[in-house]
Design a protein around this motif. Structure first.
Motif, PDB file in Angstrom:
ATOM      1  N   TYR A   1      -3.769  -0.978  -2.924  1.00  0.00           N
ATOM      2  CA  TYR A   1      -3.938   0.315  -2.273  1.00  0.00           C
ATOM      3  C   TYR A   1      -3.585   1.494  -3.175  1.00  0.00           C
TER       4      TYR A   1
ATOM      5  N   ILE B   1      -6.295   4.226  -4.566  1.00  0.00           N
ATOM      6  CA  ILE B   1      -6.200   5.636  -4.165  1.00  0.00           C
ATOM      7  C   ILE B   1      -6.201   6.537  -5.394  1.00  0.00           C
TER       8      ILE B   1
ATOM      9  N   LEU C   1     -11.642   1.562   0.174  1.00  0.00           N
ATOM     10  CA  LEU C   1     -11.207   2.452  -0.903  1.00  0.00           C
ATOM     11  C   LEU C   1     -12.095   2.271  -2.128  1.00  0.00           C
TER      12      LEU C   1
END
Length: 499
Positions: free
Chosen positions: A298, A302, A431
């Motif tokens: 994650y 990001i 993502l």
């Protein structure tokens, strides 16, 4: 190997290392770029033949053992090939072979003429070091090859045409040295407690001393050292700068192979030497790896979303993808480990293709900044079509290799009763869709401007290798029987251990 006469099939493990080392020496002695490329290409094309023959031998008759100097293991150095490292040898060899036709034009464009022969010399040293780490059955010999490959990688990165490449190489040198030092301290502790450096012998002897403090300390040192080498979050700080600053060919090769070999060594120690019960049941390795893997998936994704340099974007993406591989290790089941190992292979294909596309773009417009790539898909359609395919694989769209990896990892999570983890795996794909989507939107849905308006697809020597990897992302996504099947066998071998 013993026996009268010279039998080529028996010498394959030695040839896997001797040929690139000899090729590197020739490139150094005859300082001509054309000769260097020819030697590097011949050697690189020979490597997959040798590694595939070794893997076929392993699948047919079982592990292959090669003893050096007439000293039988565990007293002498042993090269030992089973399904696990046989699969890795094939991966490293294939990536080396695909990269070399691509290299000639790319290296000529990005590296000064007087340094090009040395580039091929150092590349062959790097190839020999990575293959050596994978094939050796000796803990200290693995460290020696680790240093060979690492020193070569520092030079490959420093040859980049941006000044920041030198800083990136120096940063990698410092952190890589720390990682290697931690690893060798761990090996020293294991040698002190077991009296052997041979992996098989160590696995047998370690049972008697498994719960002692030196052995626990050795496991900790090796874990942190290898996590630095494989760039697991938050020990990844060297990777984005290294991948961004290195010449395109070096980025493709290093991103496809180097971290994978570090993962292999971690697997070898966790499963084959220390054992599954000790590592994952007696110690809190699973929750630690789980947290770090999810954070990588994650946090790195990001950060990738906000990058303007596409090479740096893909570098952070690599950190995230390493999280998927270590997630398979953390799941500590045959199904999860199969997913981790098959993703090790699949990620090399996906990221190799994506970085090759960036090399093609740099070859035409001189940079990889997203803002300067408006409409480039219309001017370089075949190049950017390969990016789209590899990008869809990275996202995990069904019919691509990325989907296969994530399917295994999600099924293993559900098998463990971790439904939340399966949703996190799917969530991380969104993502990836954002940062890949940014590039696709800029390349295909904008009007060409600036240098991009004059760009054309690169020469076939660069375009064909790119499409070989992009095509493999589809081929092994539709028919994953070979890759996932061998990965499943490798997982079974690791769970069985070396004892």
């Amino acid at each position: 190997m013993t026996g009268e006469g010279f039998h080529l099939a028996e010498q394959l493990p030695a040839l896997q290392i001797v040929l690139p080392l000899a090729g590197a020496a020739l490139c150094a002695l005859i300082d001509r770029r054309g000769f260097g490329w020819a030697i590097a290409t011949l050697v690189s094309f020979a490597m997959p033949v040798i590694s595939v023959m070794l893997l076929m031998q392993v699948l047919t008759t079982g592990p292959v053992s090669y003893a050096f100097g007439g000293w039988e293991p565990p007293y002498g150095i042993e090269y030992r090939v089973d399904v696990v490292n046989g699969f890795l040898l094939v991966l490293i060899s294939i990536m080396g072979a695909v990269v070399m036709p691509y290299a000639r034009r790319s290296v000529a464009a990005e590296i000064a003429e007087n340094k090009q022969a040395w580039f091929y010399c150092v590349y062959l040293l790097c190839l020999a070091g990575l293959l050596g780490m994978a094939i050796t059955g000796d803990a200290f010999n693995a460290f020696v090859f680790m240093e060979v490959s690492s020193l070569a990688m520092y030079v490959l990165i420093a040859l980049g045409n941006d000044r920041r490449a030198l800083v990136a190489a120096y940063q990698y040198l410092i952190l890589g040295t720390i990682g290697a030092t931690l690893y060798v301290i761990g090996v020293g502790l294991l040698f002190a407690m077991t009296g052997t450096l041979n992996f098989v012998d160590m696995a047998e002897r370690i049972v008697a001393v498994e719960q002692t403090r030196p052995v626990l300390a050795a496991l900790a040192f090796i874990t942190v050292g290898m996590c630095l080498k494989l760039a697991l979050f938050p020990l990844h700080v060297w990777l984005p700068n290294a991948y961004t600053g290195a010449p395109s060919v070096a980025t493709v090769f290093i991103a496809s192979t180097a971290t994978k070999v570090a993962v292999y060594l971690l697997l070898r120690y966790y499963f084959s030497i220390f054992g599954v019960a000790f590592v994952f049941e007696d110690l809190p390795v699973t929750p630690i790896l789980l947290i770090m893997s999810i954070a990588a998936m994650y946090a790195a994704s990001i950060v990738a979303i906000f990058q303007d340099n596409v090479k740096r974007m893909l570098a952070y993406s690599s950190v995230a993808q390493i999280g998927y591989i270590t997630l398979g290790i953390a799941e500590a089941t045959p199904l999860g480990l199969t997913g981790g190992i098959v993703h090790l292979f699949n990620h090399a294909l996906m990221k190799g293709a994506l970085f090759m596309v960036m090399g093609c773009i740099a070859y035409r417009i001189g940079h990889c900044r997203l803002g300067g790539m408006a409409g480039i898909g219309r001017r370089m359609p075949f190049t950017m079509a390969a990016f789209v395919i590899a990008g869809l694989s990275l996202i995990g769209v069904p019919g691509t290799v990325g989907f296969i990896s994530k399917w295994y990892l999600a099924m293993a999570a559900i098998e463990n009763g971790w439904w939340w983890l399966a949703f996190l795996i799917m969530g991380s794909s969104f993502l990836a869709m954002i940062y890949i989507g940014r590039v696709v939107e800029m390349a295909w849905f904008r009007q060409p401007t600036g240098a991009a308006a004059e760009a054309t697809d690169p020469p076939l020597s660069m375009l064909v290798p790119t499409w070989i990897l992009a095509g493999a992302c589809i081929a092994f996504g539709i028919d994953s029987e070979m890759t996932a099947g061998i990965a499943a066998q490798a997982a079974d071998v690791l769970f069985a251990g070396l004892r």
